[in-house]
Design a protein around this motif. Sequence first.
Motif, PDB file in Angstrom:
ATOM      1  N   GLN A 115       0.836  -1.196   0.000  1.00 58.36           N
ATOM      2  CA  GLN A 115       0.000   0.000   0.000  1.00 58.36           C
ATOM      3  C   GLN A 115       0.871   1.247   0.000  1.00 58.36           C
ATOM      4  O   GLN A 115       1.937   1.256   0.606  1.00 58.36           O
ATOM      5  CB  GLN A 115      -0.860   0.071   1.265  1.00 58.36           C
ATOM      6  CG  GLN A 115      -1.867  -1.010   1.435  1.00 58.36           C
ATOM      7  CD  GLN A 115      -2.653  -0.824   2.723  1.00 58.36           C
ATOM      8  OE1 GLN A 115      -3.289   0.203   2.914  1.00 58.36           O
ATOM      9  NE2 GLN A 115      -2.590  -1.800   3.599  1.00 58.36           N
ATOM     10  N   TYR A 169      -4.427   7.021  -3.131  1.00 61.23           N
ATOM     11  CA  TYR A 169      -4.227   5.794  -2.355  1.00 61.23           C
ATOM     12  C   TYR A 169      -4.191   4.636  -3.338  1.00 61.23           C
ATOM     13  O   TYR A 169      -5.028   4.556  -4.231  1.00 61.23           O
ATOM     14  CB  TYR A 169      -5.387   5.606  -1.372  1.00 61.23           C
ATOM     15  CG  TYR A 169      -5.434   4.251  -0.726  1.00 61.23           C
ATOM     16  CD1 TYR A 169      -4.654   3.972   0.388  1.00 61.23           C
ATOM     17  CD2 TYR A 169      -6.257   3.243  -1.220  1.00 61.23           C
ATOM     18  CE1 TYR A 169      -4.692   2.725   0.992  1.00 61.23           C
ATOM     19  CE2 TYR A 169      -6.299   1.998  -0.627  1.00 61.23           C
ATOM     20  CZ  TYR A 169      -5.522   1.742   0.484  1.00 61.23           C
ATOM     21  OH  TYR A 169      -5.549   0.514   1.082  1.00 61.23           O
ATOM     22  N   HIS A 188      -3.504   0.287  -3.304  1.00 63.27           N
ATOM     23  CA  HIS A 188      -3.268  -0.969  -2.583  1.00 63.27           C
ATOM     24  C   HIS A 188      -3.023  -2.028  -3.656  1.00 63.27           C
ATOM     25  O   HIS A 188      -3.792  -2.136  -4.606  1.00 63.27           O
ATOM     26  CB  HIS A 188      -4.499  -1.323  -1.754  1.00 63.27           C
ATOM     27  CG  HIS A 188      -4.256  -2.386  -0.746  1.00 63.27           C
ATOM     28  ND1 HIS A 188      -4.985  -2.474   0.409  1.00 63.27           N
ATOM     29  CD2 HIS A 188      -3.379  -3.407  -0.686  1.00 63.27           C
ATOM     30  CE1 HIS A 188      -4.578  -3.498   1.117  1.00 63.27           C
ATOM     31  NE2 HIS A 188      -3.593  -4.084   0.462  1.00 63.27           N
ATOM     32  N   LYS A 214      -7.762   1.432  -5.821  1.00 67.65           N
ATOM     33  CA  LYS A 214      -7.179   2.770  -5.861  1.00 67.65           C
ATOM     34  C   LYS A 214      -8.288   3.805  -5.766  1.00 67.65           C
ATOM     35  O   LYS A 214      -9.419   3.573  -6.182  1.00 67.65           O
ATOM     36  CB  LYS A 214      -6.336   2.984  -7.105  1.00 67.65           C
ATOM     37  CG  LYS A 214      -7.072   2.917  -8.417  1.00 67.65           C
ATOM     38  CD  LYS A 214      -6.103   3.112  -9.578  1.00 67.65           C
ATOM     39  CE  LYS A 214      -6.832   2.980 -10.906  1.00 67.65           C
ATOM     40  NZ  LYS A 214      -5.945   3.225 -12.031  1.00 67.65           N
TER      41      LYS A 214
END
Length: 186
Positions: free
Chosen positions: A17, A30, A32, A42
Amino acid sequence: KKESSTGYYYPDGEIEQIMFFKIGKQEGSYVHYYENGQVWRKGNWENGKREGEWITHRESGPLAEGRAEVLAPVEKGSYKNGKKDGEWVSYWTRGMVGSIGSYKNGKEEGEWISYDNTGLLYWKGSYKNGTKEGEWNYYHDGGQFEAKGIYKNGKREGKWVEYENDGNVNELGTGIFKNGIKVSDL
């Protein structure tokens, strides 16, 4: 303004992440990842809440090949102030639509349609403030009609008819309902 970023890693050193923070709250993009390096999820954070479009991807590749195929849909939609808002679509493994509908303030709202993993209609109905409301239709595998009736405040109301796979009426689920309770046969 204190800004920072954090990365989490799998035991083999691959990135899991990546997230960013501003004054102690998640802020910005963000991502992952699955262990094989493909993007799992995302989206974007604003002031510690999910905001804007979020997409969840299905894992594929060498690490996924040995696992049983999971038919749980992957989804795509938007958040507003940390709650699901607007149209959301989920997809089956082969990319076919699993369900489509809208959220308002984090709760299902309006018409929703769900399809089975072959693309046949599975159910169709409406929500009001996250609760089933109005006419709903359900279908068996293979597309045969299964049930039809009205929901009021999330409970069966009025005439409901249910059918077995062979097309015969299912007497237990067929009748007149009041506040979710069967009060009489048809």
